[in-house]
Design a protein around this motif. Structure first.
Motif, PDB file in Angstrom:
ATOM      1  N   THR A  65       8.803 -14.058  -8.840  1.00 17.89           N
ATOM      2  CA  THR A  65      10.666 -13.862  -8.194  1.00 17.89           C
ATOM      3  C   THR A  65      11.423 -12.159  -7.822  1.00 17.89           C
ATOM      4  N   ASP A  66      10.109 -11.150  -7.990  1.00 17.62           N
ATOM      5  CA  ASP A  66      10.278 -10.176  -7.334  1.00 17.62           C
ATOM      6  C   ASP A  66       9.576 -10.007  -5.962  1.00 17.62           C
ATOM      7  N   MET A  67       9.203 -11.210  -5.283  1.00 15.56           N
ATOM      8  CA  MET A  67       8.714 -10.923  -4.076  1.00 15.56           C
ATOM      9  C   MET A  67      10.041 -11.646  -3.565  1.00 15.56           C
ATOM     10  N   SER A  68       9.998 -11.004  -1.917  1.00 21.90           N
ATOM     11  CA  SER A  68      11.169 -11.413  -1.319  1.00 21.90           C
ATOM     12  C   SER A  68      10.413 -11.802   0.450  1.00 21.90           C
ATOM     13  N   TYR A  69      10.584 -12.685   1.032  1.00 18.83           N
ATOM     14  CA  TYR A  69       9.824 -12.394   2.408  1.00 18.83           C
ATOM     15  C   TYR A  69      11.753 -12.491   3.706  1.00 18.83           C
ATOM     16  N   SER A  70      10.440 -12.667   4.615  1.00 17.75           N
ATOM     17  CA  SER A  70      11.046 -12.541   6.360  1.00 17.75           C
ATOM     18  C   SER A  70      10.478 -13.536   6.891  1.00 17.75           C
ATOM     19  N   PHE A  71      10.805 -14.371   7.598  1.00 19.96           N
ATOM     20  CA  PHE A  71      10.282 -15.944   8.733  1.00 19.96           C
ATOM     21  C   PHE A  71      11.018 -15.684   9.695  1.00 19.96           C
ATOM     22  N   LEU A  72      10.490 -15.648  10.511  1.00 16.19           N
ATOM     23  CA  LEU A  72      10.338 -15.626  12.122  1.00 16.19           C
ATOM     24  C   LEU A  72       9.956 -16.955  12.479  1.00 16.19           C
ATOM     25  N   ASN A 104      -1.143 -10.509  -5.026  1.00 19.98           N
ATOM     26  CA  ASN A 104      -2.155  -9.838  -6.424  1.00 19.98           C
ATOM     27  C   ASN A 104      -2.060  -8.555  -6.065  1.00 19.98           C
ATOM     28  N   LEU A 105      -2.562  -8.117  -4.893  1.00 17.83           N
ATOM     29  CA  LEU A 105      -2.777  -6.564  -4.212  1.00 17.83           C
ATOM     30  C   LEU A 105      -0.948  -5.070  -4.357  1.00 17.83           C
ATOM     31  N   GLY A 106      -0.840  -6.129  -5.167  1.00 19.15           N
ATOM     32  CA  GLY A 106       0.886  -5.440  -4.655  1.00 19.15           C
ATOM     33  C   GLY A 106       2.071  -5.292  -3.677  1.00 19.15           C
ATOM     34  N   ALA A 107       1.783  -6.419  -3.268  1.00 19.89           N
ATOM     35  CA  ALA A 107       2.583  -6.926  -1.503  1.00 19.89           C
ATOM     36  C   ALA A 107       3.585  -7.398  -2.178  1.00 19.89           C
ATOM     37  N   ARG A 108       4.538  -7.108  -2.496  1.00 23.84           N
ATOM     38  CA  ARG A 108       5.849  -7.722  -2.636  1.00 23.84           C
ATOM     39  C   ARG A 108       6.976  -7.936  -1.651  1.00 23.84           C
ATOM     40  N   ARG A 109       6.612  -6.942  -0.607  1.00 28.29           N
ATOM     41  CA  ARG A 109       8.286  -7.653   0.925  1.00 28.29           C
ATOM     42  C   ARG A 109       7.240  -8.097   1.649  1.00 28.29           C
ATOM     43  N   VAL A 168       0.821   3.214 -11.712  1.00 30.33           N
ATOM     44  CA  VAL A 168       2.376   2.451 -11.979  1.00 30.33           C
ATOM     45  C   VAL A 168       2.883   2.621 -10.397  1.00 30.33           C
ATOM     46  N   GLN A 169       2.600   4.480  -9.872  1.00 25.83           N
ATOM     47  CA  GLN A 169       3.238   4.772  -8.420  1.00 25.83           C
ATOM     48  C   GLN A 169       2.303   4.261  -7.524  1.00 25.83           C
ATOM     49  N   ALA A 170       1.641   3.252  -7.528  1.00 25.95           N
ATOM     50  CA  ALA A 170       0.896   2.712  -6.717  1.00 25.95           C
ATOM     51  C   ALA A 170       1.416   1.246  -6.316  1.00 25.95           C
ATOM     52  N   GLN A 171       1.978   1.144  -7.795  1.00 22.03           N
ATOM     53  CA  GLN A 171       2.916  -0.386  -7.541  1.00 22.03           C
ATOM     54  C   GLN A 171       3.958  -0.269  -6.741  1.00 22.03           C
ATOM     55  N   ASP A 172       4.186   1.197  -6.874  1.00 17.23           N
ATOM     56  CA  ASP A 172       6.260   1.808  -6.821  1.00 17.23           C
ATOM     57  C   ASP A 172       5.529   1.502  -5.120  1.00 17.23           C
ATOM     58  N   HIS A 173       5.056   2.004  -4.309  1.00 15.81           N
ATOM     59  CA  HIS A 173       4.776   2.514  -3.570  1.00 15.81           C
ATOM     60  C   HIS A 173       4.498   1.200  -2.533  1.00 15.81           C
ATOM     61  N   LEU A 174       4.004   0.679  -3.063  1.00 17.49           N
ATOM     62  CA  LEU A 174       3.364  -0.760  -2.066  1.00 17.49           C
ATOM     63  C   LEU A 174       4.723  -1.961  -2.130  1.00 17.49           C
ATOM     64  N   TYR A 229     -10.960  -5.848   2.890  1.00 20.40           N
ATOM     65  CA  TYR A 229     -10.363  -3.830   3.846  1.00 20.40           C
ATOM     66  C   TYR A 229      -9.348  -3.281   2.841  1.00 20.40           C
ATOM     67  N   TYR A 230      -8.942  -4.558   3.422  1.00 14.81           N
ATOM     68  CA  TYR A 230      -7.120  -3.687   2.079  1.00 14.81           C
ATOM     69  C   TYR A 230      -7.666  -3.528   0.674  1.00 14.81           C
ATOM     70  N   LEU A 231      -8.151  -4.484   0.229  1.00 13.63           N
ATOM     71  CA  LEU A 231      -8.629  -4.161  -0.922  1.00 13.63           C
ATOM     72  C   LEU A 231      -9.014  -3.209  -1.446  1.00 13.63           C
ATOM     73  N   THR A 232     -10.187  -2.473  -0.480  1.00 14.40           N
ATOM     74  CA  THR A 232     -10.710  -0.900  -0.396  1.00 14.40           C
ATOM     75  C   THR A 232      -9.606  -0.398  -0.461  1.00 14.40           C
ATOM     76  N   VAL A 233      -8.550  -0.380   0.746  1.00 19.92           N
ATOM     77  CA  VAL A 233      -6.874   0.244   0.678  1.00 19.92           C
ATOM     78  C   VAL A 233      -6.398   0.214  -0.732  1.00 19.92           C
ATOM     79  N   TYR A 234      -6.281  -0.898  -0.895  1.00 20.20           N
ATOM     80  CA  TYR A 234      -5.678  -1.032  -2.609  1.00 20.20           C
ATOM     81  C   TYR A 234      -6.267   0.401  -4.170  1.00 20.20           C
ATOM     82  N   GLY A 235      -7.709   0.103  -3.652  1.00 24.18           N
ATOM     83  CA  GLY A 235      -7.840   0.591  -4.846  1.00 24.18           C
ATOM     84  C   GLY A 235      -8.064   2.221  -4.647  1.00 24.18           C
ATOM     85  N   SER A 236      -7.913   2.358  -3.410  1.00 23.83           N
ATOM     86  CA  SER A 236      -8.108   4.396  -2.621  1.00 23.83           C
ATOM     87  C   SER A 236      -6.527   5.095  -2.908  1.00 23.83           C
TER      88      SER A 236
END
Length: 357
Positions: free
Chosen positions: A262-269, A206-211, A152-158, A137-144
Motif C-alpha cells: 500500500t505504500d507503493m504508487s506507479y505511473s504506467f504509460l 524490497n530494495l526501497g523503491a516506492r514510486r 531510516v534516511q536511506a529509505q526516506d530518500h529512496l 548493480y542497484y543492490l550495490t548502490v542501495y548498500g552504499s
C-alpha cells in the motif's frame, strides 16, 4: 574549517547535497532500468557488446553533436524524464564504477539501462547488462546509500525518488523475428515472461523503491526493421498484438503490487497506443515520415544500422524513427511529455507529475 570527526563532516556534506537536490528537482533522484531506449552510455563500457551507439551519426543533435552511446540523434527517454523532473540525467552506472570516491553521486540517481537488455537473462546474453544484473548493480548502490545515510534516511530518500523502467522490447523483437508455425501464441509468449518480470519488480521494491514509472513497449512491428520484412512495408498486426498484451500484463502486475504494497504508487504509460497515434495521424503531431528510419541504408533505411557509412535525413524532427529500431529525439520528447502530463487511458493511474507531487 578543520574537522576532527570525519563521520560528522561526511553526514553534513550529504545533508547539504540532499538539500541542494531537493531545491533543484521535484524528486531527489531518478534510478533508471531498461534497454536501449533509456541507455545513456552503459554499453560503451562493455567490450564484447555489439549493441553500441557511441559513433556517428548517433548524437548529431545532442549538445556538442556528441555520440554518447544513446541510440538516438539526440536525447532519449531518460534525458527527458530527468529534464521534466528538474534534474540532470542520471549517469550510467558503469561510468561511475570506474571512478573512486563516487558514492555520493548515487544520491542524485543512476542509470543501469543497457542496449539489448531484456527481462530474460538469455536475451542478447553476453552483449548487454540484463535486467537481473542491473538490479544486482542497484543492490550495490542501495548498500552504499544505506551505509552513507543509515537505514531510516536511506529509505526516506529512496521512497521519494523515482524508479523508471523501460523493458520488454527485446523479447518482443525476438518473438516476432522467430516467426515459425510452431511458435507460441502472443498470449503464451507474454504469460511466459511476466512471472520473471514480477520477481524483478518485487525485488526493486524490497530494495526501497516506492514510486515506479513504467514505460510500456511501443508498437514493435511498426519499427522500420520489421516493416522491411513485409512486402507492403506495413506493420505486422500479430507482433503489435503481442505488444498490447504485454503492456496489459505489465499494467496488471503493477496494479496487483500496489494493492499488495500500500505504500507503493506507479505511473504506467501505454506507449503502444501513444506511438500508434503518431503513426496513424502524423500531421497532427508534426511528423511526415512514419515508415522509414532517418539514418541507415537500404529499403526504409532499415537494412543497415546507423553507422558512419549510413546516410541520414536532414530533418530529424519530422521522422518518428531515428534508426531501424529506435525513435528520434522528437518522438522521445513527445512520449515523455504525455507520460508526465497526460491522463487515462494513455497514462494511469497517475501521470508522472501526479506521482511526484
Amino acid at each position: 574549517m578543520t574537522c576532527n570527526m570525519s563521520t560528522y563532516c561526511t553526514v553534513i556534506t550529504i545533508i547539504l547535497l540532499l538539500c541542494k537536490n531537493n531545491v533543484q528537482g521535484i524528486v531527489p533522484a531518478v534510478y533508471i532500468f531498461g534497454d536501449s531506449l533509456a541507455d545513456v552510455g552503459n554499453n560503451n563500457y562493455l567490450q564484447l557488446s555489439l549493441p553500441k551507439a557511441n559513433f556517428p551519426h548517433n548524437g548529431i543533435d545532442y549538445p556538442g553533436h556528441e555520440a554518447t552511446g544513446r541510440f538516438s540523434n539526440g536525447k532519449n527517454f531518460a534525458d527527458f524524464l530527468a529534464q521534466n523532473l528538474g534534474l540532470q540525467t542520471s549517469p550510467p552506472y558503469l561510468s561511475l564504477s570506474y571512478k573512486s570516491n563516487n558514492s555520493s553521486v548515487y544520491l542524485t540517481g543512476v542509470s543501469f539501462a543497457s542496449g539489448g537488455a531484456g527481462i530474460l537473462n538469455s536475451t542478447n546474453s553476453g552483449e548487454c547488462i540484463s535486467f537481473d544484473q542491473q538490479i544486482d548493480y542497484y543492490l550495490t548502490v542501495y548498500g552504499s546509500i544505506v551505509q552513507q545515510l543509515g537505514t531510516v534516511q536511506a529509505q526516506d530518500h529512496l521512497s521519494k525518488s523515482v524508479f523508471a523502467i523501460v523493458i520488454g522490447s527485446n523479447e518482443l523483437l525476438h518473438y516476432v523475428k522467430s516467426n515459425s508455425a510452431s511458435k507460441e501464441t502472443p498470449q503464451q509468449f507474454v504469460d511466459s515472461i511476466i512471472p520473471t518480470l514480477q520477481g524483478q519488480l518485487k525485488r526493486i521494491y524490497n530494495l526501497g523503491a516506492r514510486r515506479f514509472v513504467f514505460m510500456g513497449t511501443g508498437p514493435i512491428s511498426c519499427c522500420p526493421a520489421l516493416r522491411a520484412q513485409n512486402k507492403t512495408n506495413e506493420c505486422n498486426a500479430g507482433g503489435n498484438y503481442a505488444s498490447v498484451l504485454y503492456n496489459q500484463a505489465a499494467s496488471s502486475l503493477l496494479n496487483e503490487m500496489s494493492t499488495q504494497f500500500t505504500d507503493m504508487s506507479y505511473s504506467f504509460l501505454d506507449t503502444s497506443t501513444v506511438v500508434m497515434q503518431y503513426i496513424q495521424q502524423p500531421s497532427a503531431y508534426g511528423f511526415t515520415e512514419v515508415k522509414s528510419a532517418c539514418c541507415g541504408l537500404g529499403d526504409l533505411n532499415a537494412k543497415v544500422a546507423c553507422v558512419p557509412i549510413a546516410t541520414y535525413c536532414s530533418n530529424r524532427s519530422n521522422h518518428i524513427f531515428w534508426d531501424f529500431y529506435h525513435q528520434t529525439e522528437a518522438t522521445a520528447r513527445m512520449v515523455v511529455s504525455t507520460a508526465f502530463d497526460g491522463s487515462a487511458p494513455l497514462v494511469y493511474p497517475l501521470s508522472i507529475k501526479q506521482l511526484t507531487s
